[in-house]
Design a protein around this motif. Structure first.
Motif, PDB file in Angstrom:
ATOM      1  N   SER A   1       0.925  -1.319  -0.001  1.00  0.00           N
ATOM      2  CA  SER A   1       0.111  -0.158  -0.038  1.00  0.00           C
ATOM      3  C   SER A   1       0.738   1.167  -0.062  1.00  0.00           C
ATOM      4  CB  SER A   1      -0.955   0.092   1.380  1.00  0.00           C
ATOM      5  OG  SER A   1      -1.659   1.292   1.155  1.00  0.00           O
TER       6      SER A   1
ATOM      7  N   SER B   1      -0.313   4.346   0.052  1.00  0.00           N
ATOM      8  CA  SER B   1      -1.093   5.443   0.480  1.00  0.00           C
ATOM      9  C   SER B   1      -0.180   6.191   1.697  1.00  0.00           C
ATOM     10  CB  SER B   1      -2.475   4.886   1.111  1.00  0.00           C
ATOM     11  OG  SER B   1      -2.980   5.907   1.879  1.00  0.00           O
TER      12      SER B   1
ATOM     13  N   SER C   1      -7.542   4.025  -0.746  1.00  0.00           N
ATOM     14  CA  SER C   1      -6.916   2.855  -1.495  1.00  0.00           C
ATOM     15  C   SER C   1      -6.415   2.049  -0.274  1.00  0.00           C
ATOM     16  CB  SER C   1      -5.551   3.456  -2.341  1.00  0.00           C
ATOM     17  OG  SER C   1      -4.475   4.159  -1.394  1.00  0.00           O
TER      18      SER C   1
ATOM     19  N   CYS D   1      -7.236  -1.947   0.371  1.00  0.00           N
ATOM     20  CA  CYS D   1      -6.312  -3.047   0.711  1.00  0.00           C
ATOM     21  C   CYS D   1      -6.923  -4.118   1.764  1.00  0.00           C
ATOM     22  CB  CYS D   1      -4.859  -2.308   1.059  1.00  0.00           C
ATOM     23  SG  CYS D   1      -4.089  -1.784  -0.169  1.00  0.00           S
TER      24      CYS D   1
ATOM     25  N   ALA E   1      -1.031  -1.215  -4.604  1.00  0.00           N
ATOM     26  CA  ALA E   1      -2.226  -0.206  -4.531  1.00  0.00           C
ATOM     27  C   ALA E   1      -1.682   1.138  -4.097  1.00  0.00           C
ATOM     28  CB  ALA E   1      -2.891  -0.686  -3.100  1.00  0.00           C
TER      29      ALA E   1
ATOM     30  N   PRO F   1      -3.018   5.748  -4.332  1.00  0.00           N
ATOM     31  CA  PRO F   1      -3.973   6.708  -4.930  1.00  0.00           C
ATOM     32  C   PRO F   1      -3.335   7.432  -5.959  1.00  0.00           C
ATOM     33  CG  PRO F   1      -2.427   7.523  -2.947  1.00  0.00           C
ATOM     34  CD  PRO F   1      -2.198   6.284  -3.141  1.00  0.00           C
TER      35      PRO F   1
ATOM     36  N   ILE G   1      -4.912  -1.822  -7.206  1.00  0.00           N
ATOM     37  CA  ILE G   1      -6.014  -1.023  -6.425  1.00  0.00           C
ATOM     38  C   ILE G   1      -5.557   0.406  -6.493  1.00  0.00           C
ATOM     39  CG2 ILE G   1      -6.994  -0.560  -4.189  1.00  0.00           C
ATOM     40  CD1 ILE G   1      -6.350  -3.579  -3.552  1.00  0.00           C
ATOM     41  N   VAL G   2      -6.524   1.056  -6.951  1.00  0.00           N
ATOM     42  CA  VAL G   2      -6.231   2.559  -6.994  1.00  0.00           C
ATOM     43  C   VAL G   2      -7.602   3.306  -6.618  1.00  0.00           C
ATOM     44  CG1 VAL G   2      -4.538   2.644  -8.986  1.00  0.00           C
ATOM     45  CG2 VAL G   2      -7.034   2.896  -9.305  1.00  0.00           C
ATOM     46  N   SER G   3      -7.338   4.692  -6.076  1.00  0.00           N
ATOM     47  CA  SER G   3      -8.362   5.740  -5.624  1.00  0.00           C
ATOM     48  C   SER G   3      -8.043   6.915  -6.294  1.00  0.00           C
ATOM     49  CB  SER G   3      -8.405   5.679  -4.133  1.00  0.00           C
ATOM     50  OG  SER G   3      -7.319   6.020  -3.674  1.00  0.00           O
TER      51      SER G   3
ATOM     52  N   ALA H   1     -10.900  -0.128  -8.749  1.00  0.00           N
ATOM     53  CA  ALA H   1     -10.864   1.366  -8.540  1.00  0.00           C
ATOM     54  C   ALA H   1     -11.890   2.021  -7.969  1.00  0.00           C
ATOM     55  CB  ALA H   1     -10.365   1.920  -9.796  1.00  0.00           C
TER      56      ALA H   1
END
Length: 177
Positions: free
Chosen positions: A9, A11, A18, A22, A84, A86, A118-120, A151
């Motif tokens: 992660s 983030s 994000s 996770c 993951a 952002p 994984i994204v935000s 996402a």
């Protein structure tokens, strides 16, 4: 069959969108009997790659003495890698890029690894697609297979992902990893 899953992660904020995704992936994977470890890059000391090329002659090793050496071993032991971040300016953030650059000592040693992204993003789908493309530029250098992406978009506030369908998507990806 139980898998060894490593979640990275990037983030910078704990419990940001994000990072929350996770945790949902982790929850799904653990409930399915997998061994899961989540690493928050912000909690690690990972220096920039200096381009010294020592790792070329000494494959698997980096001369820098920081937390990345431990992460290299964890990557090689993993069956599944989750990346993951952002989305910053249509890509992953700097912490993720630094991590990726430091994978150089082991990248030819990575084989048969399943990968998830994984994204935000506060913006719409365009930043998400370009972020996934940026991840793929990295993973195309590895012997891995992309298995899934998740996402969330349009979430500005920390924790804005809670209550969205994306939470279930992250959980199901983990459960089926």
């Amino acid at each position: 069959m139980s898998k060894n899953i490593l979640i990275i992660s990037a983030s910078p904020r704990e419990r940001a969108n994000s990072d929350i995704l996770c945790d949902e992936f982790l929850r799904g994977a653990m409930e399915s009997g997998h061994q899961v470890e989540k690493i928050r890059l912000v909690d690690k000391r990972i220096d920039y790659c200096t381009g010294c090329c020592s790792c070329i002659g000494n494959r698997g090793a980096c001369v820098q003495q920081d937390d990345m050496n431990d992460l290299l071993d964890k990557i090689l032991a993993a069956d599944v890698l989750v990346l993951a971040s952002p989305v910053y300016f249509r890509s992953f953030n700097g912490q993720m890029k630094t991590f990726m650059d430091r994978v150089c000592p082991i990248y030819p040693m990575i084989h048969d690894l399943d990968v998830y992204f994984i994204v935000s993003a506060a913006g719409g789908s365009l930043p998400v697609e370009s972020a996934f493309l940026s991840f793929r530029v990295f993973t195309d250098c590895l012997d891995v297979e992309e298995k899934g992406t998740v996402a969330v978009t349009g979430v500005w506030d920390e924790g804005g992902v809670k209550g969205t369908k994306t939470m279930k998507q992250a959980y199901l990806l983990g459960a089926n990893a």
